[in-house]
Design an enzyme around this catalytic site. Sequence first.
Site, PDB file in Angstrom:
ATOM      1  N   ASP A  32       3.488  -1.722  -9.838  1.00  0.00           N
ATOM      2  CA  ASP A  32       2.303  -1.928  -9.003  1.00  0.00           C
ATOM      3  C   ASP A  32       1.138  -2.377  -9.869  1.00  0.00           C
ATOM      4  O   ASP A  32       0.725  -1.675 -10.795  1.00  0.00           O
ATOM      5  CB  ASP A  32       1.947  -0.624  -8.282  1.00  0.00           C
ATOM      6  CG  ASP A  32       0.608  -0.730  -7.560  1.00  0.00           C
ATOM      7  OD1 ASP A  32       0.536  -1.499  -6.590  1.00  0.00           O
ATOM      8  OD2 ASP A  32      -0.355  -0.046  -7.970  1.00  0.00           O
ATOM      9  N   TYR A  37      -7.114  -5.567 -11.660  1.00  0.00           N
ATOM     10  CA  TYR A  37      -6.760  -4.814 -12.872  1.00  0.00           C
ATOM     11  C   TYR A  37      -6.815  -5.690 -14.121  1.00  0.00           C
ATOM     12  O   TYR A  37      -6.889  -5.176 -15.237  1.00  0.00           O
ATOM     13  CB  TYR A  37      -5.354  -4.223 -12.773  1.00  0.00           C
ATOM     14  CG  TYR A  37      -5.148  -3.198 -11.692  1.00  0.00           C
ATOM     15  CD1 TYR A  37      -6.204  -2.685 -10.943  1.00  0.00           C
ATOM     16  CD2 TYR A  37      -3.869  -2.720 -11.404  1.00  0.00           C
ATOM     17  CE1 TYR A  37      -5.990  -1.758  -9.944  1.00  0.00           C
ATOM     18  CE2 TYR A  37      -3.654  -1.782 -10.424  1.00  0.00           C
ATOM     19  CZ  TYR A  37      -4.702  -1.302  -9.683  1.00  0.00           C
ATOM     20  OH  TYR A  37      -4.487  -0.376  -8.702  1.00  0.00           O
ATOM     21  N   LYS A  62      -2.293  -6.832  -5.462  1.00  0.00           N
ATOM     22  CA  LYS A  62      -3.347  -6.679  -4.457  1.00  0.00           C
ATOM     23  C   LYS A  62      -4.388  -7.789  -4.577  1.00  0.00           C
ATOM     24  O   LYS A  62      -4.736  -8.199  -5.690  1.00  0.00           O
ATOM     25  CB  LYS A  62      -4.051  -5.325  -4.640  1.00  0.00           C
ATOM     26  CG  LYS A  62      -3.114  -4.133  -4.763  1.00  0.00           C
ATOM     27  CD  LYS A  62      -3.870  -2.866  -5.113  1.00  0.00           C
ATOM     28  CE  LYS A  62      -2.924  -1.747  -5.487  1.00  0.00           C
ATOM     29  NZ  LYS A  62      -2.250  -1.970  -6.799  1.00  0.00           N
ATOM     30  N   HIS A  95      -6.779  -4.866  -1.186  1.00  0.00           N
ATOM     31  CA  HIS A  95      -7.114  -3.738  -2.053  1.00  0.00           C
ATOM     32  C   HIS A  95      -8.078  -2.742  -1.404  1.00  0.00           C
ATOM     33  O   HIS A  95      -8.039  -1.551  -1.697  1.00  0.00           O
ATOM     34  CB  HIS A  95      -7.731  -4.279  -3.346  1.00  0.00           C
ATOM     35  CG  HIS A  95      -7.533  -3.391  -4.521  1.00  0.00           C
ATOM     36  ND1 HIS A  95      -7.340  -3.866  -5.794  1.00  0.00           N
ATOM     37  CD2 HIS A  95      -7.495  -2.046  -4.641  1.00  0.00           C
ATOM     38  CE1 HIS A  95      -7.193  -2.854  -6.642  1.00  0.00           C
ATOM     39  NE2 HIS A  95      -7.298  -1.742  -5.959  1.00  0.00           N
TER      40      HIS A  95
END
Length: 281
Positions: A32, A37, A62, A95
């Site tokens: 994931d 990120y 996401k 997200h």
Amino acid sequence: MPALGFGVYQTPPDETIAAVSAALATGYRHIDTAAAYGNEREVGEAIRHSGIARDEVFVETKIWISDYGYDETLHGFDKSAGKLRIDRIDLLILHQALPGEFDRTVQAYKALEKLYTDGRVRAIGVSNFMPEHLTRLLAETEIVPAVNQIEVHPYFRQSELLAVDTEHGILNQAWSPIGGITFYRDGTHGSTLADPVIGEIATAHGKSPAQVMLRWHLQQGRQAIPKSVRPARIAENFDIFDFELTAGQLDAIDGLDTGVRGGPEPAAITLEQFGIEIPEA
């Protein structure tokens, strides 16, 4: 989709390849990540060099709020797929909801529906959506989200949201499944890892508190996404399939809920405060 995934939130890019490689070597088959990120590229590289066939690894990422809107989200998919260097993403989710600009959220989800019908993603979903967000989304779109990835751990259970997701056939996917942050409990600072109730259950099974919490999620029908950069902890978190908690132990963990959220308040998410530019490459 495997019941236990491996997360890379806040994992620096220069540590991501080693962490994901260790997870895949341990046996994880669900990774994931997220555009926000900043480590999708490294996740893809670790998967490619793992020696494991691409169709054996479930990849979830996401779309960040900065790329909401129909065309913007389609482009957000292109950015993520390009960094991951994969043609089809297994699970693509939004997200966050944008409560103050929910029309953009709806258009973003309609873009996910388009990607799904075109076969570019295998499943679509959402993250951090509260009941009121789900109600509106379901009324204005066609495909029920496959998952809702939300903060769930013994100190913040979100019982109402869990029930709403289940009612609609949406899988609850837990981020921060063992807490990981310090929480207020009875007016004091506390950590799930040091909780005496969880510790007693862990001792009874010869397991760690983290293993007990992950097992709690799985036995209650949730998917869990733990994270770590330490190979020993990565392996420990995966070693949860050889014991079972009793009904009384599950209830005891449920009883630890404080109602205190560790992450951002979903109702307060705005582009002004949380918007960031997602690079093209």
